[in-house]
Enzyme design. Structure first.
Site, PDB file in Angstrom:
ATOM      1  N   HIS A   1       9.132   7.609 -27.402  1.00  0.00           N
ATOM      2  CA  HIS A   1       8.119   8.548 -26.917  1.00  0.00           C
ATOM      3  C   HIS A   1       8.347   9.961 -27.460  1.00  0.00           C
ATOM      4  CE1 HIS A   1       5.120  10.323 -24.342  1.00  0.00           C
ATOM      5  NE2 HIS A   1       6.018  11.098 -23.763  1.00  0.00           N
TER       6      HIS A   1
ATOM      7  N   LYS B   1       3.485  10.695 -11.805  1.00  0.00           N
ATOM      8  CA  LYS B   1       2.646   9.842 -12.638  1.00  0.00           C
ATOM      9  C   LYS B   1       3.356   8.506 -12.821  1.00  0.00           C
ATOM     10  CE  LYS B   1      -0.254  12.784 -15.542  1.00  0.00           C
ATOM     11  NZ  LYS B   1      -0.596  13.136 -16.941  1.00  0.00           N
TER      12      LYS B   1
ATOM     13  N   HIS C   1       0.357   9.590 -28.126  1.00  0.00           N
ATOM     14  CA  HIS C   1      -0.103   8.338 -27.524  1.00  0.00           C
ATOM     15  C   HIS C   1      -0.900   7.505 -28.514  1.00  0.00           C
ATOM     16  CE1 HIS C   1       0.286   9.963 -23.120  1.00  0.00           C
ATOM     17  NE2 HIS C   1       1.449   9.675 -23.672  1.00  0.00           N
TER      18      HIS C   1
ATOM     19  N   GLU D   1      -4.081  16.512 -11.812  1.00  0.00           N
ATOM     20  CA  GLU D   1      -4.700  16.893 -13.074  1.00  0.00           C
ATOM     21  C   GLU D   1      -6.210  17.049 -12.934  1.00  0.00           C
ATOM     22  OE1 GLU D   1      -4.431  14.776 -17.218  1.00  0.00           O
ATOM     23  OE2 GLU D   1      -2.436  15.386 -16.612  1.00  0.00           O
TER      24      GLU D   1
ATOM     25  N   ARG E   1       0.809  -1.228   0.000  1.00  0.00           N
ATOM     26  CA  ARG E   1       0.000   0.000   0.000  1.00  0.00           C
ATOM     27  C   ARG E   1       0.835   1.267   0.000  1.00  0.00           C
ATOM     28  NH1 ARG E   1      -3.251  -3.335   3.437  1.00  0.00           N
ATOM     29  NH2 ARG E   1      -5.228  -3.832   2.427  1.00  0.00           N
TER      30      ARG E   1
ATOM     31  N   ASN F   1       0.301  17.922 -21.489  1.00  0.00           N
ATOM     32  CA  ASN F   1      -0.021  16.922 -22.498  1.00  0.00           C
ATOM     33  C   ASN F   1       0.034  17.491 -23.918  1.00  0.00           C
ATOM     34  OD1 ASN F   1      -0.586  14.716 -20.696  1.00  0.00           O
ATOM     35  ND2 ASN F   1      -2.467  15.764 -20.134  1.00  0.00           N
TER      36      ASN F   1
END
Length: 584
Positions: A472, A349, A459, A443, A327, A452
Site C-alpha cells: 500500500h 474505516k 488505489h 468523510e 450488529r 486521501n
C-alpha cells in the site's frame, strides 16, 4: 425508547435494596467521574437522618429538598447520580434527569430486596431500621410499594436485573449499557475512561499520543516502546471485559500471538484466536465469513471484544467483522506495522475488498482503543517498514510542514528505528490523523478527504494489479508523486515543493515512479508478472470511493502542508501524468 437528547451523566434509580448507591459509586470510580447520592447529600445538608426528616418535617419537605439536590446535581457533567427510590415518581425530577442523563433502573425481585435489607439491618444494629422493615409484614409492603412505582421505573432508558449479581458485576453492566446505547444513539456524549478524561490530563501520560473524539466514539491512541505488556491493563481501564478474540495473520501471530494471549489471560480475559493467511487477498468476504463461523462456533457474545493484532489488512478485516457481527462488537486495534500504526488503525474505516476495487465493502466503526508498540517494527520485514513511511510523509505533506522538516532532518535515525525519535514520529503522525478524523468522522464534510492525498492513483495501481504487485505505501508514494505532477500541470504547485516531496520519499527508499518501483523489485523484491495498463488504472480509479456523481475528487497539493480538493481535473492531464509515471 427515544434518546434524542445529548446527555452527559448517568442516573441510577431503582427500589431500595437494589444497590443504587454502591453501584453508582463503583461506576464513578471506574470512569473517574464525580459521584453523588442524593439521599446522603440531603442528610449532610440538614444534619438529620432521612427518617427524622419524614417524622419532623414531613414528606413534602423531604421531596422539596430532593428536587433541589437533583437540580444542582444535573447542572454538572460527567457525574453519576444515585437517586432515592421514590425520586423518579416526581415528574419534575424525571424530566430534569432525563434531559441531562441516561437513566438506568436497577431491578430485583421483592424477595431479593427483602433479604438484602434484612441482612443490612442485621449487620448494622446501630443504624436506624428502614421504614420498609418497620411494619408487621415488610415483604408484602415491599411488593405493594414496588408495584406502585413500577410504571415510573419503566420510563428508564435501561433496566438491569441485579438478582444474583455482585456490585462489581452490576457496575459493569451499567457501563456496557451506556456503550451499547451510544452505538445506536450518537447523540449520547462520549464515554471517557480513565485515560480519556481530558486532553490536558492525557498529555501527562507519555503513552497517550492523542485522542480521537467523534460523535460515535471517544478513544485514546497509545504510542510507545514496550507497550504490549500493558494491553490487558489498558483494556480493563477502558471498561472492557469478557472474551477477547484475537484476529491475526500467520506471520504476526507466530511472533506475538502467544505473548498477547498470555497478557490478556493474566488480565482476566478469556481468549480465542483466529489466524488468517497474510496478504491483501485475505481481506475479502470469504475470510470475513470464516471469521463469523469461528465466532458463532465459540458462542461469542455482543459484549465480548475483537482484538486486531497485525497490520492494516488485519485491522480492516477484524474491524469489519466487529462492525457487522451481532450488529456491532467492541474492538481494539493493536497495529504491528508502521502503516497501520500511523494510519489504518485510526479513524474507524473498516472493510473488505471487492475484485473491482479496494475497500468497496465496509463501514465507519471506531475501535475502543488503539495501542501501538513501536518495538514491533523491529521484527517487520524491511519492505513493509519502508512502505509505511509513505503514510507518515503524507501526513506532513497535507497539514504540517514542521513535521516534514523533522522527517527531513532525521531520516537516518528514523530508518534505524531509534526508539525515542521513532516514537515521536509515529505519535505525531497518529495525532495528525486523529485531528482530521475527529473533525469529519464519516468523510461527509470534506475535511477527512484530505487524508486521501496520493490514494486515488494508489488505489488504481493496487486494484489494477489485483493487490499483488504493490504494498500500500509503495502505491501511495507513487500516487503522491503523481498528484504533485498533476498539481503542477494545473498551476497549483511550485516545482520546488514537488521536488522536495520527491526527494524526501526517495530518502526513505520509497518508489517515486513505476520504473523506480520496478528497479527496486529487481534489487531483491519479489516481482509480480501482472502488467499495468493505463486503461486498467483509470478504470479502477473511477470505482474509487471518493468518486461523487461519477467525478473523481482529487486531493491536490498547493504547498508543503497545504492541500485543496478539486473535482474539475481534466482527464487528459490525468492520463499524461500516468504516462509520465510509467515512462522507461
Amino acid at each position: 425508547m427515544k434518546l434524542d437528547r445529548r446527555i452527559t451523566n448517568l442516573i441510577i434509580t431503582g427500589f431500595s435494596g437494589t444497590g443504587k448507591s454502591l453501584v453508582a459509586m463503583e461506576v464513578a470510580l471506574r470512569l473517574n467521574w464525580n459521584f453523588i447520592d442524593t439521599d446522603d447529600e440531603i442528610v449532610k445538608q440538614t444534619g438529620k437522618p432521612i427518617a427524622d426528616i419524614f417524622r419532623q418535617d414531613g414528606e413534602a419537605r423531604f421531596r422539596e429538598l430532593e428536587r433541589e439536590t437533583i437540580r444542582k446535581a444535573c447542572q454538572q457533567k460527567q457525574i453519576v447520580i444515585a437517586i432515592g427510590g421514590g425520586a423518579i415518581v416526581d415528574l419534575q425530577n424525571y424530566e430534569l434527569l432525563a434531559k441531562t442523563g441516561l437513566i438506568v433502573c436497577l431491578e430485583a425481585k421483592p424477595e431479593t430486596i427483602y433479604e438484602r435489607l434484612f441482612r443490612e439491618a442485621a449487620s448494622n444494629p446501630d443504624r436506624e431500621v428502614r421504614p420498609l422493615l418497620a411494619n408487621d409484614n415488610p415483604l408484602e409492603r415491599i411488593r405493594q410499594l414496588k408495584a406502585s412505582r413500577q410504571p415510573y421505573y419503566a420510563k428508564a432508558d435501561w433496566t438491569i436485573h441485579t438478582d444474583g449479581l455482585s456490585v462489581s458485576e452490576v457496575a459493569e453492566e451499567v457501563i456496557k449499557a451506556w456503550r451499547l446505547l451510544r452505538r445506536t444513539h450518537p447523540h449520547l456524549s462520549p464515554l471517557p475512561s480513565r485515560e480519556r478524561k481530558s486532553v490536558s490530563q492525557l498529555k501527562a501520560n507519555d503513552d497517550v499520543a492523542c485522542l480521537v473524539e467523534t460523535a460515535t466514539q471517544s478513544y485514546p491512541v497509545f504510542v510507545g516502546y514496550e507497550l504490549l505488556d500493558k494491553l490487558g491493563e489498558k483494556m480493563k481501564k477502558a471498561a472492557l471485559s469478557g472474551t477477547a478474540t484475537i484476529i491475526s495473520d500467520e506471520n504476526v501471530f507466530s511472533l506475538y500471538g502467544s505473548k498477547v494471549e498470555g497478557i490478556l489471560k493474566d488480565a482476566g480475559f478469556a481468549v480465542n484466536s483466529f489466524v488468517v493467511p497474510p496478504g491483501e487477498e485475505t481481506k475479502s468476504m470469504d475470510y470475513a465469513i470464516k471469521v463469523y463461523d469461528f465466532l458463532v462456533k465459540r458462542r461469542v457474545e455482543r459484549d465480548d471484544i475483537i482484538i486486531a493484532l497485525g497490520g492494516g489488512m488485519v485491522g480492516d478485516l477484524a474491524g469489519f467483522v466487529a462492525a457487522t457481527f451481532l450488529r456491532g462488537m467492541f474492538w481494539v486495534q493493536v497495529p504491528t506495522s508502521l502503516v497501520a500504526m500511523v494510519d489504518a488503525s485510526i479513524g474507524g474505516k473498516v472493510g473488505v475488498n471487492h475484485p473491482e476495487g479496494k475497500n468497496l465493502i465496509g463501514a465507519f466503526y471506531q475501535p475502543n482503543l488503539v495501542l501501538a508498540d513501536c518495538q514491533a517494527l523491529t521484527t517487520l520485514p524491511q519492505r513493509e517498514l519502508t512502505s509505511g513511511w509513505a503514510e507518515v510523509i503524507k501526513h506532513g505533506m497535507i497539514l504540517d510542514e514542521e513535521f516534514v522538516q523533522f522527517l527531513e532532518s532525521n531520516v537516518n535515525r528514523l530508518t534505524k528505528l531509534e526508539p525515542e525519535l521513532l516514537s515521536r514520529a509515529i505519535a505525531r503522525s497518529a495525532a495528525i490523523k486523529a485531528q482530521v478524523v475527529s473533525q469529519d468522522e464519516k468523510e461527509r464534510e470534506g475535511k477527512r478527504t484530505i487524508l486521501n492525498y496520493g490514494h486515488t492513483i494508489a488505489h488504481g495501481l493496487e486494484a489494477a494489479t489485483q493487490y499483488k504487485r504493490f504494498l500500500h505505501g509503495e502505491a501511495v508514494a507513487i500516487g503522491m508523486v503523481g498528484v504533485a505532477k498533476l498539481s503542477q500541470r494545473l498551476g497549483l504547485l511550485p516545482s520546488a515543493a514537488a521536488e522536495r516531496q520527491q526527494a524526501l520519499l526517495q530518502k526513505f527508499d520509497l518508489p517515486t515512479s513505476l520504473r523506480a518501483e520496478a528497479a527496486s523489485q529487481r534489487r531483491g523484491r519479489k516481482r509480480s508478472n501482472l502488467k499495468l495498463s493505463l486503461a486498467g488504472i483509470t478504470k479502477a480509479m473511477e470505482l474509487d470511493k471518493k468518486v461523487r456523481e461519477k467525478t473523481i475528487r482529487w486531493v491536490l497539493l498547493q504547498d508543503i502542508g497545504k492541500v485543496v480538493i478539486r473535482s474539475d481535473v481534466p482527464q487528459k492531464d490525468v492520463l499524461a501524468v500516468l504516462r509520465e509515471l510509467a515512462e522507461p
